[in-house]
Every structure is written in structure tokens, then in C-alpha cells.
Design a protein around this motif. Structure first.
Motif, PDB file in Angstrom:
ATOM      1  N   ASP A  10      69.835  91.921  -3.050  1.00 12.78           N
ATOM      2  CA  ASP A  10      68.473  91.671  -2.529  1.00 12.78           C
ATOM      3  C   ASP A  10      67.621  90.796  -3.423  1.00 12.78           C
ATOM      4  OD1 ASP A  10      66.416  94.377  -3.649  1.00 12.78           O
ATOM      5  OD2 ASP A  10      68.402  93.883  -4.395  1.00 12.78           O
ATOM      6  N   VAL A  13      68.914  87.224  -3.497  1.00 12.79           N
ATOM      7  CA  VAL A  13      68.676  86.511  -2.243  1.00 12.79           C
ATOM      8  C   VAL A  13      67.237  86.017  -2.208  1.00 12.79           C
ATOM      9  CG1 VAL A  13      68.563  86.749   0.269  1.00 12.79           C
ATOM     10  CG2 VAL A  13      70.462  87.776  -0.987  1.00 12.79           C
ATOM     11  N   LYS A  14      66.321  86.879  -2.567  1.00 12.68           N
ATOM     12  CA  LYS A  14      64.902  86.500  -2.586  1.00 12.68           C
ATOM     13  C   LYS A  14      64.661  85.335  -3.533  1.00 12.68           C
ATOM     14  CE  LYS A  14      60.313  88.406  -3.692  1.00 12.68           C
ATOM     15  NZ  LYS A  14      59.556  89.623  -4.059  1.00 12.68           N
ATOM     16  N   LEU A  32      75.426  84.142   2.434  1.00 12.47           N
ATOM     17  CA  LEU A  32      75.412  85.530   1.981  1.00 12.47           C
ATOM     18  C   LEU A  32      76.866  86.015   1.926  1.00 12.47           C
ATOM     19  CD1 LEU A  32      72.423  86.943   4.070  1.00 12.47           C
ATOM     20  CD2 LEU A  32      72.422  86.107   1.708  1.00 12.47           C
ATOM     21  N   VAL A  39      72.870  92.130   1.212  1.00 14.74           N
ATOM     22  CA  VAL A  39      71.661  92.619   1.880  1.00 14.74           C
ATOM     23  C   VAL A  39      71.940  92.966   3.339  1.00 14.74           C
ATOM     24  CG1 VAL A  39      69.997  91.406   0.422  1.00 14.74           C
ATOM     25  CG2 VAL A  39      71.011  90.219   2.381  1.00 14.74           C
ATOM     26  N   GLN A  43      66.747  93.736   4.916  1.00 13.35           N
ATOM     27  CA  GLN A  43      66.512  93.232   3.564  1.00 13.35           C
ATOM     28  C   GLN A  43      66.504  91.706   3.543  1.00 13.35           C
ATOM     29  OE1 GLN A  43      69.756  95.544   1.753  1.00 13.35           O
ATOM     30  NE2 GLN A  43      68.285  96.314   0.269  1.00 13.35           N
ATOM     31  N   GLU A  44      67.374  91.096   4.307  1.00 16.30           N
ATOM     32  CA  GLU A  44      67.394  89.631   4.412  1.00 16.30           C
ATOM     33  C   GLU A  44      66.056  89.117   4.934  1.00 16.30           C
ATOM     34  OE1 GLU A  44      69.295  86.332   7.422  1.00 16.30           O
ATOM     35  OE2 GLU A  44      70.491  88.103   6.971  1.00 16.30           O
ATOM     36  N   HIS A  45      65.541  89.769   5.978  1.00 12.92           N
ATOM     37  CA  HIS A  45      64.258  89.356   6.563  1.00 12.92           C
ATOM     38  C   HIS A  45      63.144  89.463   5.536  1.00 12.92           C
ATOM     39  CE1 HIS A  45      61.207  88.760   9.658  1.00 12.92           C
ATOM     40  NE2 HIS A  45      60.576  89.813   9.169  1.00 12.92           N
ATOM     41  N   LEU A  48      63.444  86.702   2.785  1.00 11.08           N
ATOM     42  CA  LEU A  48      63.136  85.337   3.221  1.00 11.08           C
ATOM     43  C   LEU A  48      61.687  85.169   3.656  1.00 11.08           C
ATOM     44  CD1 LEU A  48      66.353  84.387   5.237  1.00 11.08           C
ATOM     45  CD2 LEU A  48      65.851  84.055   2.820  1.00 11.08           C
ATOM     46  N   VAL A  58      71.191  80.406   7.725  1.00  9.29           N
ATOM     47  CA  VAL A  58      71.780  81.501   6.949  1.00  9.29           C
ATOM     48  C   VAL A  58      73.145  81.830   7.533  1.00  9.29           C
ATOM     49  CG1 VAL A  58      71.523  83.881   6.156  1.00  9.29           C
ATOM     50  CG2 VAL A  58      69.492  82.440   6.450  1.00  9.29           C
ATOM     51  N   ARG A  60      76.603  84.361   6.928  1.00  5.82           N
ATOM     52  CA  ARG A  60      77.307  85.442   6.230  1.00  5.82           C
ATOM     53  C   ARG A  60      78.791  85.093   6.191  1.00  5.82           C
ATOM     54  NH1 ARG A  60      74.499  90.490   5.467  1.00  5.82           N
ATOM     55  NH2 ARG A  60      72.313  90.185   6.060  1.00  5.82           N
TER      56      ARG A  60
END
Length: 438
Positions: A10, A13-14, A32, A39, A43-45, A48, A58, A60
Motif C-alpha cells: 500500500d 503504491v501510494k 501491481l 493492495v 486500498q488501490e483506490h 491513487l 493500472v 495487475r
């Protein structure tokens, strides 16, 4: 310029998404990689939020498909956001890619002290991002002490953005961390402080800002052995849990409290006052020596009384709030891309691991966990797990003392390995219970 970020957990990614979003005139994409830390959609939302990266940008992907994807996409730059063993493993995939992109990495927040493992795992990158002049000095010194050749690029923290206007909120927001403080008794004490702050003024909220929902199978970068939510099952009505993005939590904040979270820098950028809690001590182990001299350190009594404070200007200039014109990272990236296109930038290939195939299988298994289905990974796990536990136990017994060690709070670097390692694969999901040793 085509820029691809590759991440899993997480906080990384952020960071990586916000970093590539801040670069001028780029075509960004986010990969990802499927690991036990990847994430969730929620958590992805949250990670971002505030960036311009669209959902269709994005992807995966399984680890074994990374090299083929990059070969087809042909990015100019790859930014790797992940823990050290993840970074090294992804570079092994990049070693198979032609044409080879420029490889950039970094850490997702405050990185004082500059740690031995952080440098060693990223030494094969073309550029490592740091976020303050103080970090720049620390990692340059650490690289010299370890005999490493590292290029450092200075950036501002990409998600530390000024607020458009002061909302004048009333929430006390606590930025939870999985490993700080670490000991169960300290975490119980922290829960008591938050409970007392809520009881001191029932008309105002105390918001425990969380980053994962374990009950939904979500993980985060570090493993929380003693959950604050479990310790706060019995709590006042005005002590609430929140999983919203930190930027949104700060919109209704009167002040932010943390032990050592980078959320303090986000709050400062937004004009929200801060308390860096010193109840558990100021040490490298608590990752809070960076706040010494900042003017924002405070006690449990300060938290309960909501005596928030703003940082001193002289501290800001050296710690994450340098003039943006001093940031060199993107100009350095452009220079490296030009060199690579002209064949003048030699690749930094990850060498064969000492111990050969079995050691490399362990490195892969330690990152991918149950996502690794190889026989050699299973063998490496059986052979390596007892050895790693023995090394960690020896570190705890012998300790790490002396100048520039974990016990030396007066220096900004640690040349000794960490005494503790988080599990990379969480015990509830796998039998693998420790990370790779640097």
C-alpha cells in the motif's frame, strides 16, 4: 516519455503513483505485482486518490510476466516501489528486458535513519530517490561507509501537498503504524492514550486512521502483531476508525498525532498542526529521531489536551520542505534516459546470489510466498527458514551497538543490519515467517 511504476504494498503504491504523476510531460502506467502484500481494490483506490492516474492505466500482473510486459511496452523509465527484496527481484526481471529502461527506486516516506538494507537492496538501481537535504546527506554518507556507488535524486514528497484552504476541523487524527511502537505493552499504552483523549472531550472525535482491513484479507507494508483495533474494541463513541485517504482525513483535522508516520509531513504541508508523540522514547528503533529540533514533539498529556504545534522554519528547510527548485530527480532521470539511449549508461545487473540457485530460490520465495509454485522455492523454504531464524536470534542476543548503529541516536545512518525482520508473507496466509536478511 513513457514511465511505468511497479509496486505491490500500500505505502509503495501510494508513493510510486504520486511520484510518476508529479513528473512533467509523461505517459504514466502502474503495474501491481501479485505478491502476498499487494493492495486490494479499495486500498488501490485510496492510494491513487489525488493523482491523475486513470483506472485503465493500472495493470495487475504476475511476477513471471513482468519482463514480457515491459519488453512489449518499452518504457523509458521504471520506478520500483516496494520493500528491498521486492526491488531486487523486480530488477532481475528488468535484466531480461531489451531495450533496458532506466531503473529508479526509493522509499515511500521519511527515511531517517538511512538504513543499511535500504541501500544494499537498491544498489542496482540507476537512481535512488530521497526526499530531503538531510536524507541526501545521510544516504551519501551511508553509501560511502558501505562502499556502494549510488546516484541520489532529490524530490519533494509527492503527496505532501498544500491544502487549498484551511477547513478548521475538529478531529484529532492519529496516524496508525504497524510496527511503531512495536511492543505489546507499548501498544496497549497507546490505545489508552487515544481512549483518554476521546474521553477528555466527547464533543470532538478522535480518529484512528488505518490503512488495511485484515478481516477483508487486506495487508499493508509492515505486519502488525498487536492490532490497535483489537485493543480498542471497548472505546467511547467519539473514538472512530477510518480507512479513507489521509488527504481526506486531514480536511476535518484539528491536528494530527503520530509516533513517526510520514503523515506528519502531509499534515504540515496542509497547514495542520502536529504532535510527534515521545511517550515511547526518541530513538532510531522508533524511527522518530527525525523530529528532534522540529518543535512538534509532545507527550501523552499534550495529546489528551490537544496541544498541537507547527514546526520550526529552520527544521522545515532541511527536512522535506526544501525549495522545489532544488529537486533534481527528474532532471537526473532525463539525463540518464539520454545516456541509455546513446548506449553510454551501463546496466546495473543483479549478480548471481552467493549460494547459487538455492539462494535465488529463497529470495524469490521470500517475496512471492504462496504466489511462487516452484519446487526449488519449496526446498529453499525448508532449508532457509531455520537458518534465517538462527541469524535473527543471534542479532537479538548480541545486539548492535556503537557509532552509527541502531543504538546511536545521534547519527542519521545505520551501518548495522536491523535486529527485527517483518514477515513478508503473513503467518495467517503462509508458513513463511520471516523476510530475507540483507
Amino acid at each position: 516519455m513513457r514511465v511505468v511504476a511497479i509496486a505491490d504494498a500500500d505505502s509503495f503504491v501510494k508513493w510510486s503513483a504520486a511520484l510518476i504523476d508529479s513528473a512533467p510531460s509523461v505517459d504514466p502506467h502502474l503495474l501491481l505485482v501479485q505478491t502476498p502484500l499487494v493492495v486490494s481494490a479499495a486500498q488501490e483506490h485510496a492510494a491513487l486518490a489525488g493523482t491523475g492516474i486513470r483506472p485503465e492505466a493500472v495493470t495487475r500482473i504476475a511476477y513471471d510476466d513482468v519482463a514480457d510486459w515491459l519488453t512489449k511496452d518499452r518504457p523509458d523509465v521504471v520506478v520500483i516501489g516496494g520493500r528491498g527484496p521486492f526491488v531486487r527481484l523486480v530488477i532481475r526481471q528488468i535484466d531480461r528486458v531489451t531495450p533496458r529502461p532506466v531503473v529508479v527506486s526509493g522509499l515511500p516516506g521519511m527515511s531517517i535513519p538511512a538504513q543499511r538494507g535500504a541501500a544494499l537492496y537498491r544498489r542496482h538501481c540507476d537512481l535512488m530517490i530521497v526526499h530531503s537535504r538531510r536524507e541526501q546527506r545521510a544516504f551519501a554518507k551511508l553509501a560511502e561507509r558501505l562502499g556502494l556507488k549510488m546516484r541520489l535524486g532529490l524530490a519533494t514528497l509527492p503527496y505532501a501537498r498544500p491544502a487549498h484552504e484551511s477547513a478548521g476541523g475538529t478531529d484529532l487524527v492519529f496516524a496508525a503504524q504497524a510496527i511503531v511502537p512495536r511492543e505489546p505493552e507499548e501498544r496497549r499504552q497507546l490505545a489508552d492514550i487515544l481512549r483518554a483523549a476521546a474521553l477528555a472531550d466527547p464533543s470532538r472525535r478522535v480518529v484512528l486512521k488505518l490503512r488495511s482491513r485484515p478481516e477483508l484479507g487486506e495487508t499493508e507494508t509492515h505486519f502488525e502483531r498487536t492490532g490497535l483495533t483489537d485493543l480498542l474494541r471497548d472505546r467511547p463513541d467519539n473514538l472512530v476508525f477510518s480507512h479513507e485517504p489521509m488527504s481526506r482525513a486531514l480536511e476535518t483535522a484539528e491536528g494530527l498525532v503520530t509516533v513517526s508516520s510520514t503523515a506528519a509531513i502531509e499534515a504540515m504541508a496542509a497547514g495542520v498542526p502536529v504532535i510527534a508523540l515521545t511517550t515511547f522514547g526518541v530513538s532510531k528503533a522508533h524511527l522518530n529521531t527525525v523530529f528532534s529540533g522540529s518543535g512538534v514533539q509532545g507527550s501523552a498529556d499534550d495529546v489528551i489536551a490537544r496541544r498541537f504545534r507547527h514546526p520550526r522554519p529552520e527544521w522545515l528547510a532541511d527536512n522535506y520542505f526544501h525549495d522545489p527548485s532544488e529537486s533534481t530527480w527528474w532532471k537526473e532521470v532525463e539525463r540518464l534516459v539520454d545516456l541509455r539511449r546513446r548506449g553510454a549508461l551501463a546496466p546495473r545487473v543483479v549478480p548471481i546470489a552467493r549460494g547459487g540457485m538455492l539462494h535465488e530460490a529463497w529470495q524469490r520465495k521470500a517475496v512471492l510466498g504462496s504466489e511462487d509454485h516452484t519446487v526449488t522455492g519449496a526446498v529453499a523454504l525448508a532449508v532457509g527458514k531455520p537458518l534465517v531464524w538462527a541469524i535473527l536470534t543471534a542479532r537479538k542476543v548480541l545486539g548492535r551497538r556503537g557509532a552509527e548503529s541502531w543504538s546511536d541516536a545521534g547519527s542519521d545512518i545505520t551501518v548495522t543490519p536491523a535486529q527485527y525482520q517483518d514477515p513478508i508473507v503473513r503467518p495467517r496466509r503462509s508458513v513463511l515467517a520471516t523476510a530475507v536478511i540483507d
